[in-house]
Scaffold this motif. Structure first.
Motif, PDB file in Angstrom:
ATOM      1  N   PRO A 440      52.982  42.088  33.882  1.00  0.00           N
ATOM      2  CA  PRO A 440      52.480  42.220  35.259  1.00  0.00           C
ATOM      3  C   PRO A 440      52.775  43.612  35.819  1.00  0.00           C
ATOM      4  N   TYR A 441      51.802  44.148  36.493  1.00  0.00           N
ATOM      5  CA  TYR A 441      51.948  45.499  37.045  1.00  0.00           C
ATOM      6  C   TYR A 441      53.144  45.587  37.981  1.00  0.00           C
ATOM      7  N   SER A 442      53.410  44.533  38.730  1.00  0.00           N
ATOM      8  CA  SER A 442      54.555  44.532  39.636  1.00  0.00           C
ATOM      9  C   SER A 442      55.857  44.677  38.861  1.00  0.00           C
ATOM     10  N   GLU A 443      55.947  44.043  37.685  1.00  0.00           N
ATOM     11  CA  GLU A 443      57.151  44.180  36.865  1.00  0.00           C
ATOM     12  C   GLU A 443      57.261  45.583  36.288  1.00  0.00           C
ATOM     13  N   MET A 444      56.144  46.146  35.839  1.00  0.00           N
ATOM     14  CA  MET A 444      56.164  47.515  35.320  1.00  0.00           C
ATOM     15  C   MET A 444      56.725  48.472  36.362  1.00  0.00           C
ATOM     16  N   VAL A 445      56.178  48.401  37.565  1.00  0.00           N
ATOM     17  CA  VAL A 445      56.601  49.328  38.617  1.00  0.00           C
ATOM     18  C   VAL A 445      58.044  49.055  39.015  1.00  0.00           C
ATOM     19  N   GLY A 446      58.400  47.770  39.095  1.00  0.00           N
ATOM     20  CA  GLY A 446      59.776  47.431  39.446  1.00  0.00           C
ATOM     21  C   GLY A 446      60.770  47.963  38.430  1.00  0.00           C
ATOM     22  N   GLU A 447      60.464  47.823  37.136  1.00  0.00           N
ATOM     23  CA  GLU A 447      61.353  48.331  36.094  1.00  0.00           C
ATOM     24  C   GLU A 447      61.456  49.854  36.145  1.00  0.00           C
ATOM     25  N   LEU A 448      60.369  50.506  36.497  1.00  0.00           N
ATOM     26  CA  LEU A 448      60.379  51.966  36.584  1.00  0.00           C
ATOM     27  C   LEU A 448      61.247  52.435  37.743  1.00  0.00           C
ATOM     28  N   LEU A 620      36.967  46.423  48.294  1.00  0.00           N
ATOM     29  CA  LEU A 620      38.359  46.802  48.099  1.00  0.00           C
ATOM     30  C   LEU A 620      39.288  45.631  48.425  1.00  0.00           C
ATOM     31  N   ASP A 621      39.013  44.938  49.516  1.00  0.00           N
ATOM     32  CA  ASP A 621      39.850  43.796  49.900  1.00  0.00           C
ATOM     33  C   ASP A 621      39.767  42.684  48.862  1.00  0.00           C
ATOM     34  N   ALA A 622      38.563  42.428  48.357  1.00  0.00           N
ATOM     35  CA  ALA A 622      38.391  41.353  47.378  1.00  0.00           C
ATOM     36  C   ALA A 622      39.102  41.677  46.074  1.00  0.00           C
ATOM     37  N   LEU A 623      39.002  42.916  45.625  1.00  0.00           N
ATOM     38  CA  LEU A 623      39.683  43.330  44.397  1.00  0.00           C
ATOM     39  C   LEU A 623      41.200  43.221  44.559  1.00  0.00           C
ATOM     40  N   ALA A 624      41.723  43.713  45.682  1.00  0.00           N
ATOM     41  CA  ALA A 624      43.166  43.670  45.908  1.00  0.00           C
ATOM     42  C   ALA A 624      43.660  42.234  46.007  1.00  0.00           C
ATOM     43  N   LYS A 625      42.925  41.391  46.703  1.00  0.00           N
ATOM     44  CA  LYS A 625      43.320  39.986  46.853  1.00  0.00           C
ATOM     45  C   LYS A 625      43.334  39.287  45.503  1.00  0.00           C
ATOM     46  N   ASN A 626      42.295  39.492  44.717  1.00  0.00           N
ATOM     47  CA  ASN A 626      42.217  38.875  43.394  1.00  0.00           C
ATOM     48  C   ASN A 626      43.339  39.383  42.492  1.00  0.00           C
ATOM     49  N   PHE A 627      43.623  40.665  42.558  1.00  0.00           N
ATOM     50  CA  PHE A 627      44.662  41.263  41.712  1.00  0.00           C
ATOM     51  C   PHE A 627      46.039  40.701  42.070  1.00  0.00           C
ATOM     52  N   ALA A 628      46.343  40.608  43.364  1.00  0.00           N
ATOM     53  CA  ALA A 628      47.639  40.082  43.780  1.00  0.00           C
ATOM     54  C   ALA A 628      47.772  38.609  43.419  1.00  0.00           C
ATOM     55  N   GLU A 629      46.709  37.841  43.656  1.00  0.00           N
ATOM     56  CA  GLU A 629      46.768  36.409  43.365  1.00  0.00           C
ATOM     57  C   GLU A 629      46.841  36.130  41.874  1.00  0.00           C
ATOM     58  N   SER A 630      46.403  37.065  41.043  1.00  0.00           N
ATOM     59  CA  SER A 630      46.464  36.884  39.599  1.00  0.00           C
ATOM     60  C   SER A 630      47.855  37.158  39.045  1.00  0.00           C
ATOM     61  N   GLY A 631      48.788  37.541  39.920  1.00  0.00           N
ATOM     62  CA  GLY A 631      50.105  37.949  39.445  1.00  0.00           C
ATOM     63  C   GLY A 631      50.118  39.372  38.953  1.00  0.00           C
ATOM     64  N   TYR A 632      49.212  40.196  39.487  1.00  0.00           N
ATOM     65  CA  TYR A 632      49.092  41.619  39.123  1.00  0.00           C
ATOM     66  C   TYR A 632      48.752  41.773  37.640  1.00  0.00           C
ATOM     67  N   ASP A 633      47.712  41.056  37.239  1.00  0.00           N
ATOM     68  CA  ASP A 633      47.241  41.028  35.851  1.00  0.00           C
ATOM     69  C   ASP A 633      46.307  42.215  35.617  1.00  0.00           C
ATOM     70  N   LEU A 634      46.790  43.240  34.918  1.00  0.00           N
ATOM     71  CA  LEU A 634      45.984  44.440  34.691  1.00  0.00           C
ATOM     72  C   LEU A 634      44.785  44.158  33.788  1.00  0.00           C
TER      73      LEU A 634
END
Length: 825
Positions: A440-448, A620-634
């Motif tokens: 998950p992108y959130s984990e990548m950024v958090g680890e960095l 932009l809102d739809a993409l961001a919403k979908n990305f966050a709800e997916s668990g930040y699935d790149l």
């Protein structure tokens, strides 16, 4: 909500600029209803200098809204309290309450209540709320005048009035106060210069009989007071209307209201600054009148006042009825095609299979398809083959190669000296593993962000090797993970955003306890690597301007209380990656959208601000919403983009969308990146490049950094990893590139290599010349040759049949020098 109107001024017509000829629709005479645009249904003017811009909207028979502000006549009852000019400007003449009536040519009316207060006893003049805005509106404190760092001709003001306390000191004390004369205000240089009575490099800025002149003179005569020290500050501004569907060469008046920290509201239409984000679509004058030009599309008008911004969006449709679109395959298509229907802008057709195969292979895996892949894909009759291709590419090592290369550059991973190799290689491998495993992108950024220890067991620590200063850490995090260029706020309030120096140093406090020490004994001591640790203590950062010690604070969020034994970077990661964070998801989806479409929904992709609005907010809102709800699935994000019909549109324009640059009515061709082009060239010519210190067969997209890149990559714009901005990668064509492809010994030697593609084909006796030409086109373009292309190639081979290898070399050389090869389309 109580409306408060502090004393304001109206700029004279010469200062506002000549208004364009009114482009009022003839339909105004046919409006079915009128209404006044207000925030809460009532207006209040306070003091004799207050002004109000009325805004009247008419509803047409087709339910479309139109500006009727200058097409109606105004009356007020009782009389003697206000005057209203034909442009809808209200000026008080007495105290009391009135009812204002607007009447359309066909007799339709609308009414609004208006109160005038404190006319006989006006409130004290407020320097920050009334005088400073005059300097801003007249351009006195702009970056090209007295607002620049060194001032102008010995007189300095703070940039755009962000520090009024400094401005008052400059006026009162600098040069012994010679610019003001409190006993005779009209003799003050502050007044004689801008009206042209004294020489002034900035020219004439106002008239003696103007309201701003009278207000300035009265303020100087009062001894230049600060005003009420408890006076509220501007909290936000609001444009009315916020959106409007318009026609070419039509006018729309904007009204701008400031809301203060005490909840009061005043009209600041005549004191705000206006600027269109696309001057080819519309222009705006200093009074807030927007005039659309003859092009179609969407334009945003940015209003700025006292460090706050708001936008008005005008949509100017082409007017073509969009009755047919490609299939709507997901939420992306819904947002894009709805916008195209609103604009009356028909999209192109879907691209063919060959085009899609080459396009998506390059965009996902950073490589061109092989000749066999081209044949098999063309022969495949499975209706789901495009979706399956996307999945296969995402599961391939090429996806991780390509996107690790992308992130590697903006995270500045590179070798600067001997001993850096281990850390550089490890960091890139960490990126590769994270992307390949779809962490998950959130984990990548958090680890960095929270990386601690040594790079030998925690590779993200290398990021701290490259950004060694707190300001670099703050600015890179904001730009990479929030899409915010906050660099300006380090030294002064951001001129085009709401971020102040307090915001900057509040964010920097998260990094204030990052400690560095030498590596343990036995480690590589030649490297620049350090061990990163949390240096326990209370996290704060001092604003050098006001001396405040600021606690860790996310942008636009409350300050955090973090115990001394807790690493504040963990709090930063938690705030940043939270689903409700307004920056994180939008910044990433916009960055990835730019990767696939060569243009962000917000452009530049890492400069997201209110004064740079998205071309399609719903998308932009739809993409961001979908990305966050997916668990930040790149991978999920890439899949959604590439499986959409929007991504699969042809790059060939139709008769309507050729000029479209930001609505994605077609695919925008883009130059291949240096690495993809280099690898593609070797694939087409059946040659390889041996990179220094790398295993045989290493591709350009697999390089750990740019330090060992050959000249080819540098001349075609490979970034050097010196900044967090993707703009470091140059996609612009230049003469050196053309000369290198045409004449360089590298290209000539590899095209003519004894084991190269041309030699293999020349020596191949098992296939016909036509079959070999067709195979070559599949290698180069991922398609079959057209009949005329085939005939030209066959004729060239026949003409040079005594030297077949040279003939094939000529064809290969010619094909790799075409735009079709150099671009992804």
């Amino acid at each position: 909500m109580r409306m408060m109107h502090r004393t304001l001024v109206i700029l004279p017509l010469f200062l506002l600029g000549a208004l364009p000829a009114l482009a009022l629709s003839a339909d105004v005479a046919q409006v079915e209803s009128l209404k006044f645009e207000t925030l809460d249904g009532r207006f209040t003017l306070r003091g004799p200098d207050a002004r109000m811009q009325l805004l009247v909207t008419g509803t047409l028979p087709n339910t479309r809204l139109t500006d009727a502000t200058r097409a109606v006549t105004y009356t007020s009852e009782p009389q003697g309290i206000v005057l209203i000019d034909p442009m809808g400007i209200v000026k008080p003449t007495g105290e009391g309450s009135v009812t204002v009536t607007a009447t359309a040519p066909n007799g339709k009316t609308a009414q609004v209540a208006l109160d005038v207060k404190d006319y006989a006893h006006p409130p004290d003049i407020s320097f920050p709320n009334q005088i400073v805005p005059i300097f801003t509106k007249l351009g006195c404190n702009g970056g090209g005048c007295h607002g620049k760092a060194t001032g102008q001709n010995g007189f300095k003001l703070s940039l755009l009035g962000f520090y009024p306390e400094d401005d008052l000191e400059f006026l009162k004390m600098e040069a012994r106060g010679r610019r003001v004369n409190t006993s005779s205000p009209e003799r003050s240089l502050l007044l004689t210069k801008p009206v042209g009575q004294s020489p002034h490099g900035g020219g004439k800025r106002m008239e003696i009989d103007s309201d701003e002149y009278r207000l300035l003179a009265r303020w100087v005569g009062q001894g230049m007071p600060w005003g009420d020290v408890k006076a509220p500050a501007v909290a936000k501004i609001t444009c009315l209307p916020d959106t409007r569907l318009m026609e070419p060469k039509q006018d729309q008046q904007i009204a701008c209201f400031a809301t203060y920290t005490d909840g009061t509201v005043e009209d600041v239409t005549r004191m705000a600054l206006y600027e269109p984000n696309d001057p080819d679509l519309a222009e705006s004058d200093k009074a807030g009148l927007v005039h659309t030009l003859d092009q179609t599309g969407e334009v945003a008008i940015m209003a700025r006042y006292q460090g706050q911004v708001s936008t008005f969006r005008a949509t100017v449709p082409l007017g073509v009825e969009v009755t047919k679109t490609p299939p709507v395959r997901n939420f992306i298509d819904e947002a894009v095609f709805n916008k195209l229907k609103l604009l009356g802008l028909p999209p192109s057709e879907l691209c063919d299979d060959s085009t899609f195969l080459r396009r998506v292979s390059i965009d996902i895996a950073g490589r061109m398809p092989t000749e066999e892949e081209v044949r098999l894909f063309r022969e495949d009759n499975d209706p789901a083959k495009r979706d399956k291709l996307v999945d296969n590419l995402l599961d391939s090592p090429g996806y991780a190669d390509y996107f690790a290369n992308k992130w590697n550059m903006v995270l500045r991973n590179k070798r600067k000296q001997g001993g850096d190799e281990d850390g550089t290689f490890a960091f890139r491998q960490w990126l590769w593993d994270s992307l390949y495993d779809n962490k998950p992108y959130s984990e990548m950024v958090g680890e960095l962000l929270t990386a601690s220890g040594d790079s030998s067991f925690n590779p993200p620590v290398i990021w701290y090797r490259e950004v060694t200063q707190v300001n670099e850490e703050v600015e890179d995090v904001a730009q990479l993970f929030m899409g915010v260029r906050i660099q300006c706020a380090r030294c002064h309030h951001h001129p085009f955003e709401k971020w102040s120096q307090n915001d900057y140093y509040g964010l920097s406090a998260f990094f204030s306890r990052v400690g560095r020490k030498e590596r343990m004994a036995g480690m590589n001591t030649q490297a620049r690597d350090k061990r990163i640790f949390h240096n326990e203590g209370v996290a704060t950062a001092q604003n050098p301007r006001n001396g405040l010690n600021l606690k860790p604070t996310g942008l636009g969020s409350p300050a955090l209380e973090i115990p001394a034994d807790v690493d504040p970077r963990h709090q930063l990661a938690g705030w940043l990656t939270a689903k409700e964070n307004p920056f994180f998801a939008k910044a990433l989806v916009n960055r990835y959208w730019k990767h696939f479409f060569d243009r962000g929904i917000v452009e530049p992709e890492d400069d997201m601000r209110e004064t740079n609005p998205p071309s399609n907010p719903e998308l932009l809102d739809a993409l961001a919403k979908n990305f966050a709800e997916s668990g930040y699935d790149l991978k999920g994000l890439v899949r959604a983009i590439c499986q959409s019909s929007t991504y699969q549109l042809s790059a060939l324009p139709n008769e309507y969308n050729q000029k479209d640059k930001k609505n994605f009515a077609r695919y925008y061709p883009k130059r291949l990146t240096a690495e993809v082009l280099y690898d593609g060239f070797h694939q087409v010519t059946n040659t390889t490049e041996q990179f220094s210190g790398m295993p045989a067969g290493t591709l350009a997209v697999q390089l750990p950094d740019a330090s060992i890149a050959p000249y080819f990559l540098k001349v075609f714009g490979q970034p050097q990893g010196d900044s967090a901005c993707e703009c470091e990668r140059s996609q612009e064509a230049n003469l050196a590139q053309s000369l290198h492809l045409l004449n360089s010994s590298e290209v000539q030697n590899k095209v003519g290599a004894g084991s190269g593609r041309a030699a293999l084909m020349a020596n191949d006796k098992d296939h016909s010349i036509e079959d070999k030409i067709r195979e070559l086109y599949r290698w180069v373009y991922a398609r079959e040759p057209q009949s005329d292309e085939l005939q030209i190639a066959l004729a060239h081979i026949e003409k040079h049949k005594d030297k077949p290898q040279i003939a094939y070399e000529d064809i290969v050389w010619a094909l790799v020098n075409t735009k079709e090869f150099l671009f992804n389309h």
